[in-house]
Design an enzyme around this catalytic site. Structure first.
Site, PDB file in Angstrom:
ATOM      1  N   ASP A  16      11.675   7.084   0.905  1.00 22.08           N
ATOM      2  CA  ASP A  16      10.752   8.230   1.008  1.00 22.08           C
ATOM      3  C   ASP A  16      10.590   8.553   2.490  1.00 22.08           C
ATOM      4  OD1 ASP A  16       8.803  10.181   0.293  1.00 22.08           O
ATOM      5  OD2 ASP A  16       7.197   8.774   0.761  1.00 22.08           O
ATOM      6  N   SER A  17      10.050   9.736   2.751  1.00 20.52           N
ATOM      7  CA  SER A  17       9.740  10.086   4.135  1.00 20.52           C
ATOM      8  C   SER A  17       8.755   9.088   4.741  1.00 20.52           C
ATOM      9  CB  SER A  17       9.116  11.480   4.183  1.00 20.52           C
ATOM     10  OG  SER A  17       7.906  11.477   3.443  1.00 20.52           O
ATOM     11  N   TYR A  48       7.992  15.069   6.144  1.00 18.26           N
ATOM     12  CA  TYR A  48       9.162  15.948   6.012  1.00 18.26           C
ATOM     13  C   TYR A  48       8.728  17.385   5.696  1.00 18.26           C
ATOM     14  CZ  TYR A  48      12.682  12.138   5.713  1.00 18.26           C
ATOM     15  OH  TYR A  48      13.520  11.084   5.955  1.00 18.26           O
ATOM     16  N   GLY A  49       7.567  17.509   5.066  1.00 19.67           N
ATOM     17  CA  GLY A  49       7.095  18.839   4.662  1.00 19.67           C
ATOM     18  C   GLY A  49       6.925  19.803   5.830  1.00 19.67           C
ATOM     19  N   CYS A  79      11.137  10.980  -3.063  1.00 21.18           N
ATOM     20  CA  CYS A  79      10.474  12.006  -2.254  1.00 21.18           C
ATOM     21  C   CYS A  79      10.810  13.354  -2.877  1.00 21.18           C
ATOM     22  CB  CYS A  79      10.998  11.913  -0.826  1.00 21.18           C
ATOM     23  SG  CYS A  79      10.374  13.187   0.285  1.00 21.18           S
ATOM     24  N   CYS A 189       4.079  15.255  -5.153  1.00 20.72           N
ATOM     25  CA  CYS A 189       4.498  14.545  -3.937  1.00 20.72           C
ATOM     26  C   CYS A 189       4.188  13.090  -4.195  1.00 20.72           C
ATOM     27  CB  CYS A 189       3.696  15.068  -2.744  1.00 20.72           C
ATOM     28  SG  CYS A 189       3.859  14.078  -1.249  1.00 20.72           S
ATOM     29  N   THR A 190       5.119  12.199  -3.850  1.00 19.30           N
ATOM     30  CA  THR A 190       4.924  10.794  -4.214  1.00 19.30           C
ATOM     31  C   THR A 190       3.808  10.122  -3.416  1.00 19.30           C
ATOM     32  OG1 THR A 190       6.771  10.214  -2.753  1.00 19.30           O
ATOM     33  CG2 THR A 190       7.254  10.449  -5.106  1.00 19.30           C
ATOM     34  N   HIS A 191       3.343  10.760  -2.351  1.00 21.01           N
ATOM     35  CA  HIS A 191       2.171  10.220  -1.650  1.00 21.01           C
ATOM     36  C   HIS A 191       0.885  10.414  -2.469  1.00 21.01           C
ATOM     37  CE1 HIS A 191       4.762  10.244   1.924  1.00 21.01           C
ATOM     38  NE2 HIS A 191       3.812   9.648   2.613  1.00 21.01           N
TER      39      HIS A 191
END
Ligand code: DGL
EC number: 5.1.1.3
Length: 286
Positions: A16-17, A48-49, A79, A189-191
């Site tokens: 992921d980022s 990354y966004g 991500c 978003c995986t966050h």
């Protein structure tokens, strides 16, 4: 094309980022406990966004190649932003089995009773052709309210998942959705699954939160089966054998360790790794 590692005992690479992919790693560990995992957080370059499309493609490809060089038998691009922007390129370049992630529009369309659903994701994900295609395919009769989650990835990266300021930021994103009648919220978003409790403190039971990490872990299981790559418990390298995962960060790794401990209960020894890519390589000394 690079040749993939093919041994069943080889690890799965997850990237992921930054720290968000840990929400996917958590689901993969639960679903596939015999598997050995390598996680890369590209925290040095998160979020990354805020990056341009070429930068995201450059980092995604470099990290996937690095994971293959570490012996990964399969990869999870954990991500949404990197998947939306770059998964087609990675598929073209690497022969290794690959699983990406995308906002759960399809489950939201199945779940929403009010036929209004909110999507929180990065701006890059929301403006991608892949996301637009998802909406067209699965949400023809659904009103979809798209909200870029500015500032949320940065908060999770500094391990802030419930400060008053963060809750206020979230409130500004989700209250207008509630007012518009949304009963479902896609965490695109995986966050964001790490913000689950903060979001719940605002929406209570008025919204169903859609997190696709369990579906991703199941998809990974299917892909491993298709390729005959499932680890057997006797391979001895997986979570149940006491080797939870190898955690790597392109930054100092302190926050990766903190979040893994706080949210996953894993005491991770984090390796700081350098993964150069054409866009981030230091200029040669003159
Ligand atoms: N976890 C990433 C995602 O799913 C965050 C992207 C970012 O770094 O902005 O999109």
């Amino acid at each position: 094309m690079n040749a993939p590692a093919s041994s069943c005992a080889a690890p799965i690479g997850i990237f992921d980022s930054g720290l968000g992919g840990l929400s996917v790693l958590r689901a993969v560990r639960a679903q596939l406990p015999a598997e050995s995992l390598i996680y890369v957080a590209d925290s040095r370059y998160a979020p990354y966004g805020k990056r341009d499309d070429d930068f995201i493609a450059d980092r995604t490809l470099a990290i996937c190649e690095w994971l293959v060089a570490q012996g990964a038998k399969a990869l999870v691009v954990a991500c949404n932003t990197a998947t939306a922007q770059s998964i087609a390129l990675v598929r073209e370049r690497l022969a290794v089995p690959l699983v990406g992630v995308e906002p759960g529009i399809k489950p939201a369309a199945a779940l929403s009773k009010s036929r209004v659903a909110g999507v929180l994701a990065t701006q890059v994900t929301l403006r991608s052709a892949r996301f637009q295609a998802l909406i067209e395919r699965h949400a023809a009769d659904l009103r979809v309210l798209c909200q870029p989650g500015h500032g949320l990835v940065e908060a999770v990266e500094r391990c802030d998942v419930n400060s008053p300021a963060l809750v206020e930021l979230l409130r500004g994103y989700v209250e207008p959705m509630l007012e518009a009648g949304a009963d479902t919220l896609v965490l695109g978003c995986t966050h964001y699954p790490f913000l689950d409790a903060a979001i719940r403190s605002i929406v209570g039971e008025r919204m169903t939160l859609v997190d696709t990490s369990v579906a991703i872990a199941r998809q990974l299981e299917r892909v491993l089966d298709q390729h005959g790559l499932r680890a057997q418990p006797a391979d001895g390298a997986g979570a149940t054998a006491g080797t939870p995962a190898r955690f790597c960060s392109t930054s100092d790794g302190a926050h990766l360790r903190t979040l893994a401990a706080a949210l996953l209960g894993i005491d991770a020894q984090v390796e700081c790794v350098s993964i150069p890519s054409p866009r981030t390589r230091e200029p040669e000394a003159a």
